[in-house]
Each structure stands twice: as C-alpha cells, then as structure tokens.
Design an enzyme around this catalytic site. Structure first.
Site, PDB file in Angstrom:
ATOM      1  N   SER A  51       1.345  -9.692  -0.470  1.00  0.00           N
ATOM      2  CA  SER A  51       0.708  -8.395  -0.707  1.00  0.00           C
ATOM      3  C   SER A  51       0.922  -7.691   0.712  1.00  0.00           C
ATOM      4  CB  SER A  51      -0.571  -7.739  -0.281  1.00  0.00           C
ATOM      5  OG  SER A  51      -1.339  -8.438  -0.402  1.00  0.00           O
ATOM      6  N   LYS A  79       0.866  -1.198   0.021  1.00  0.00           N
ATOM      7  CA  LYS A  79       0.179   0.061  -0.004  1.00  0.00           C
ATOM      8  C   LYS A  79       0.701   0.909   0.029  1.00  0.00           C
ATOM      9  CE  LYS A  79      -3.778  -1.699   0.798  1.00  0.00           C
ATOM     10  NZ  LYS A  79      -5.447  -1.142  -0.441  1.00  0.00           N
TER      11      LYS A  79
END
Length: 308
Positions: free
Chosen positions: A295, A50
């Site tokens: 991720s 992110k």
C-alpha cells in the site's frame, strides 16, 4: 447502508487517470513465492495508494478548501490533490506520526495541526466548521472508497485468473474498495484483509458483528502507523460484505517482510505496506495465484536500514 458499486469505481478511474500511476504487478518469485505478485502502490506520486481516493474525492466534490486527519499518507494525498485544484488544505496529524510523512505533507503545501491521537477527528471537524472547509476523511467517505477500489479493478484486469488478493486493513477504505471491485469482477476470488496483531480491531469487529474500537493506546503500539485507525460503520459494512477473512501478523513478521521486499523484489515498503507480504511469508494464506497489495513506501530511512 448504500455500498460503493463497480460503476462508482469505474467513474473514479476516469477521474484519476493521468494522475494516479497504473501500478504494475511485480513477481516475487521462488523458492517460496511462486505464483505471487506484488502491486506496488509505493510507486504513486505521493508514495502510497491514498492518492487515488483523495484525488477522486476532490475531483468529484470540487470543494473550496479541504481538511482531514491523517498519520501521513492520506494527508500527503489530499495536500497533493488540493494543490492540483488550487484550494487550501489543512491536515490534522496525531502526535507520534513519522516525521518523514509530516515533512512530506508540508512539502505539498498543506498546513499542519498536531494534536494528541485521540483528538485528531474532533479537531479536524472543528477546523472544518470554523474555516468553512470540506472534511475529506482518510477512509470514511464513498468517494474515497471508490478511488481506492481502482486498485482492485487493475488487479483483475492484469491477472484475470487471480485467486487471492491480500490487502492491508486500517480504517478499511482500501479493503472496502478493493473488495467491492474484485468481487464484482471475479466473484470466485478470495479477498483477505491483513492487519497487525497489535492493531487487530478489524478481526475482532468481524467476529463481533459490529465495529470494535481499540483506541490509540492499543493501536499505537504497532510500527504499522498507517493501520492504527479503526473501521467506521461505512467501511465495516463493505468489509462484512466483501472480505473473506482477516489474517494478523506480528511486528517481527512485518519487519522481515520489509526486508524481503527490498532484497527480493527491489521494492521499498513502509510497515503498513509490508503486512500483506508478511502474511504470505507466515504461511497463513491459502496457496494459489495471489496478489499482495503493497500500500505504500513512505518509510523512515533508519527503520529501512535496520530491516535490510
């Protein structure tokens, strides 16, 4: 609807250089993972991919202050970026978000507002209006998608003959950006999204031909807290264009994959980050030279202990 381009993603790569880590490709190895690499975004400064999208958004928009809604990783990333640029940050967090992530958001200096899951977007918009802050959503923004797309550029640069890229799907920002980048650079490669069976709204959306909303009552059943959000119109448009299919995995498969990554690859993965490895272990992914995007690694220590 205008989609993010390779030029947008390359511009994002320039903005985040020196801030986001250029994560390596790590081999999984035999006996059942020959020809498989993992891209560990868990190695980023905030423990997840992110940082790419959040930093690119702040760097390109140059707002006087920011607000978002997030279960954890995007909130951390935006707080990190806001601190770097010296502007205030408010993060609206849904009840039930992992405490390890909430504490990390506060650690980067952001103000926390905790609300019921179904109210997080509305409250974030209200805070933006009342305080004059810029809303930087977790995935529903071209600058965020472009930043996440840098993951795809790095994959193709490091493995030019990649055949399959597996990417987690929640709100769809990562899958949108990675799909756009990989298909622009290597059109013959497959890009496959992976999501939990208990939050399989993306698979249903693609089958229906439009975004399908599952809602928190359904998606909050999965331990993959980062994948509980649904697609927006923007991310659905990208995924419809660039993603070759969706694979779903069970909760037990996610837990098993977390354990496998820790033991075999020496990588810590949160549930959302482990879904791509879970898909590989399930045998539901085509064989070939494959990269699984891990991720994030912001996992509750007790859950990690259980799966190992």
């Amino acid at each position: 609807m205008e989609l993010v381009t390779l030029d947008d993603i390359r511009a994002a790569a320039d903005r985040i250089r020196g801030v986001a880590v250029r994560t390596p490709l790590v081999r999984m190895g035999p006996p059942d993972m020959e020809g498989v690499w993992v891209k560990p975004e868990s190695l980023q400064p905030i423990g997840a991919f992110k940082i790419r999208g959040a930093y690119n958004a702040v760097a390109s928009l140059r707002p006087g202050g920011v607000v978002t809604h997030s279960s954890g990783n995007h909130g951390q990333a935006l707080a990190y970026a806001a601190k770097e640029f010296g502007v205030p940050c408010v993060v609206v967090v849904p009840e039930g978000a992992p405490q390890v992530k909430v504490a990390a958001i506060e650690g980067w200096g952001a103000e926390i507002v905790i609300v019921p899951p179904e109210k997080r977007e509305a409250v974030a918009e209200e805070v933006a209006r009342e305080r004059g802050l810029t809303l930087v959503p977790p995935y529903d923004h071209p600058a965020v998608i472009a930043g996440q797309g840098t993951v795809g550029v790095e994959i193709v640069e490091d493995l030019p003959d990649v055949e399959t890229v597996l990417v987690p799907v929640g709100g769809g920002g990562l899958a949108s950006g990675v799909g756009a980048a990989v298909k622009a650079l290597r059109p013959e490669a497959r890009v496959i999204g992976v999501e939990p069976e208990l939050a399989a709204d993306a698979a249903e959306s693609l089958a229906a031909g439009h975004p399908v909303e599952w809602g928190p009552a359904r998606t909050f059943r999965t331990i993959a807290d980062g994948l509980r959000t649904g697609l927006s119109d923007l991310t659905f448009a990208h995924i419809s264009r660039w993603i070759d299919g969706i694979v779903t995995v069970s909760e037990d498969e996610i837990r098993a994959a977390m354990g496998r990554l820790a033991r075999s690859a020496r990588l810590v993965a949160e549930p959302s980050g482990a879904v791509t490895t879970a898909a590989l272990m399930s045998g539901r992914v085509p064989a070939g030279r494959t990269v699984a995007v891990l991720s994030g690694g912001n996992v509750d220590p007790e859950l990690l202990r259980q799966v190992i």
